[in-house]
Design an enzyme around this catalytic site. Structure first.
Site, PDB file in Angstrom:
ATOM      1  N   LYS A   1      33.717  24.684 -28.124  1.00  0.00           N
ATOM      2  CA  LYS A   1      34.552  24.846 -26.826  1.00  0.00           C
ATOM      3  C   LYS A   1      35.888  24.010 -27.071  1.00  0.00           C
ATOM      4  CE  LYS A   1      33.556  26.844 -22.795  1.00  0.00           C
ATOM      5  NZ  LYS A   1      32.825  28.048 -22.698  1.00  0.00           N
TER       6      LYS A   1
ATOM      7  N   GLY B   1      36.261  34.239  -9.666  1.00  0.00           N
ATOM      8  CA  GLY B   1      37.142  34.454 -10.687  1.00  0.00           C
ATOM      9  C   GLY B   1      36.813  35.885 -11.436  1.00  0.00           C
ATOM     10  N   ASN B   2      36.998  35.777 -12.847  1.00  0.00           N
ATOM     11  CA  ASN B   2      36.656  36.905 -13.643  1.00  0.00           C
ATOM     12  C   ASN B   2      35.134  37.336 -13.552  1.00  0.00           C
ATOM     13  OD1 ASN B   2      35.507  37.833 -16.426  1.00  0.00           O
ATOM     14  ND2 ASN B   2      37.544  38.622 -16.341  1.00  0.00           N
TER      15      ASN B   2
ATOM     16  N   GLY C   1      32.824  36.318 -11.245  1.00  0.00           N
ATOM     17  CA  GLY C   1      32.407  36.544  -9.816  1.00  0.00           C
ATOM     18  C   GLY C   1      33.041  38.068  -9.438  1.00  0.00           C
TER      19      GLY C   1
END
Ligand code: GLU
Length: 417
Positions: free
Chosen positions: A107, A221-222, A224
């Protein structure tokens, strides 16, 4: 525990310890899996639009590469720290293992607030990041992707910078790219779509009818936004509430998900959507609904509110939304959690498909991506569900047991542990 005291990496280690104990892993293997293999911290000077230089902190953590090159998103967030990145990198390791794709976990992050940065400033930050971190990236080493507040456009700049340095084409160095630059069909909604497939399978096992049942989405966001759209389209859910960082809205009769997403994209918030009442993020989590989709950040379902969560299924599209204490409470109350690294693994699964297509330089149609994603997610759900039934543990622990076993076996075969 207040969120200021909460350390997601401690949570990640605690979760691993529990699974390692249950699996009876030897001490050396346990200790090895508790830590990132490699960490890279960088300092990034960026010329801002006012002519002054602002210095940002960037990170890339390659948590574990026993099963393949490390893979995982890049988050740009004001609260990013090395520990959030470590935790997210650990979760990526279990995520790629649980869906059984031949990759490790990593990450990245930059402590910044892209909402306050112009496009030009974002581009210079993205390119600056690659000038530093690019030396440890590559399709056989470590491959970033989008995450919170990073976009396909940012991936495009990063790929371009990497190719400029290498002086050759390297589309597979990063995934979640725009489609004209080698992105995959279906990557945009893949995280939420994978979550829908696991929710569908969970509902079958639990004997819950989803058609016409209620859904609530925390975080818009993306993940959701697509949870609302696909919850309606794939599962037949009625979306009754949604929230974002500014607050939430509710209409018990259900909302038109397409219109709500349009409103969010136009105004920047779900607030003020017609025919709704306001609701706080906290109250949304405690709503009486069939499926709850935590889709924002970590640490929102905690010991102090888990007892009030009423949803039958909690499909964790966010990474790390539930603390270990909350997991015990949810399990006791018979709330079924589809744990984050299973529920939201659709994103990295289609990222993997993107890499495969980049390598072959031959691209798949959308329905093939959907079919293969469904296959992977459904198999992963059932691997976890079988472990859950066999071991009589809560679903997250079952998912950990499946994933950690696979990573530990790979490390052992390599002779590392
Ligand atoms: N950032 C996403 C995740 O947390 C996707 C990672 C990827 O595609 O590599 O799973």
């Amino acid at each position: 525990m207040s969120s200021a005291e909460y350390n997601p990496f401690t949570t990640a280690q605690q979760q691993l310890d529990e699974a390692a104990g249950k699996l009876g892993l030897d001490k050396g293997t346990r200790e090895f899996l508790r830590w990132p293999q490699r960490e890279f911290v960088v300092t990034l000077p960026v010329r801002m639009d006012d002519g002054k230089v602002k210095v940002f902190r960037g990170y890339r953590v390659q948590y574990n590469s026993a099963r393949g090159p490390t893979k995982g998103g890049l988050r740009w967030h004001p609260d990013e720290t090395i520990d959030t990145v470590r935790a997210l990198a650990a979760w990526m390791t279990w995520k790629t293992a649980v869906v059984d794709i031949p990759l490790g976990g990593g990450k990245g992050g930059v402590t910044c607030n892209p909402k306050e940065m112009s496009q030009g400033e974002q581009e210079r930050l993205a390119r600056g990041y690659v000038r530093q971190v690019g030396r440890i990236l590559g399709v056989t080493k470590d491959v970033p992707a989008p995450d919170v507040y990073t976009t396909p456009q940012i991936m495009a700049w990063m790929m371009d910078e990497f190719e400029a340095i290498q002086e050759e084409s390297h589309p597979g160095v990063i995934t979640g790219k725009p489609i004209p630059l080698g992105g995959s069909q279906g990557r945009g909604d893949a995280t939420a779509r994978g979550g829908m497939y696991t929710t569908r399978e969970a509902a079958k096992k639990l004997g819950i009818e989803l058609k016409g049942a209620t859904g609530a989405v925390q975080g818009f966001g993306n993940a959701g936004q697509y949870a609302a759209l696909l919850g309606e389209e794939i599962l037949g859910l009625k979306i009754i509430a949604a929230s974002d960082s500014r607050g939430g809205i509710i209409n018990p009769a259900g909302m038109d998900a397409k219109a709500l997403v349009k409103h969010k994209l136009e105004t920047g918030t779900v607030q003020g959507f017609p025919n709704t009442e306001p609701i706080s993020n906290e109250d949304l989590l405690e709503l009486d609904c069939t499926v709850l989709f935590p889709s924002a950040l970590e640490n929102v379902i905690r010991s102090n509110n888990a007892g009030n969560v009423k949803a039958d299924i909690i499909c964790e599209l966010a990474n790390g939304p539930t603390t270990p204490e909350a997991d015990e409470i949810l399990a006791k109350n018979k709330r079924f959690v589809i744990p984050d690294f299973l529920a939201n693994a659709g994103g990295v699964t289609v990222s993997y498909f993107e890499q495969v297509q980049n390598t072959y330089n031959y691209y798949w149609p959308l329905d093939l991506v959907h079919e293969r994603l469904d296959e992977k997610m459904t198999k992963a759900f059932h691997d976890v569900y079988d472990m859950y039934m066999k071991e009589d543990v809560h679903p997250r622990l079952a998912a950990y047991m499946v994933a950690v076993r696979r990573v530990a076996d790979a490390a052992k075969l390599r002779g590392w542990v």
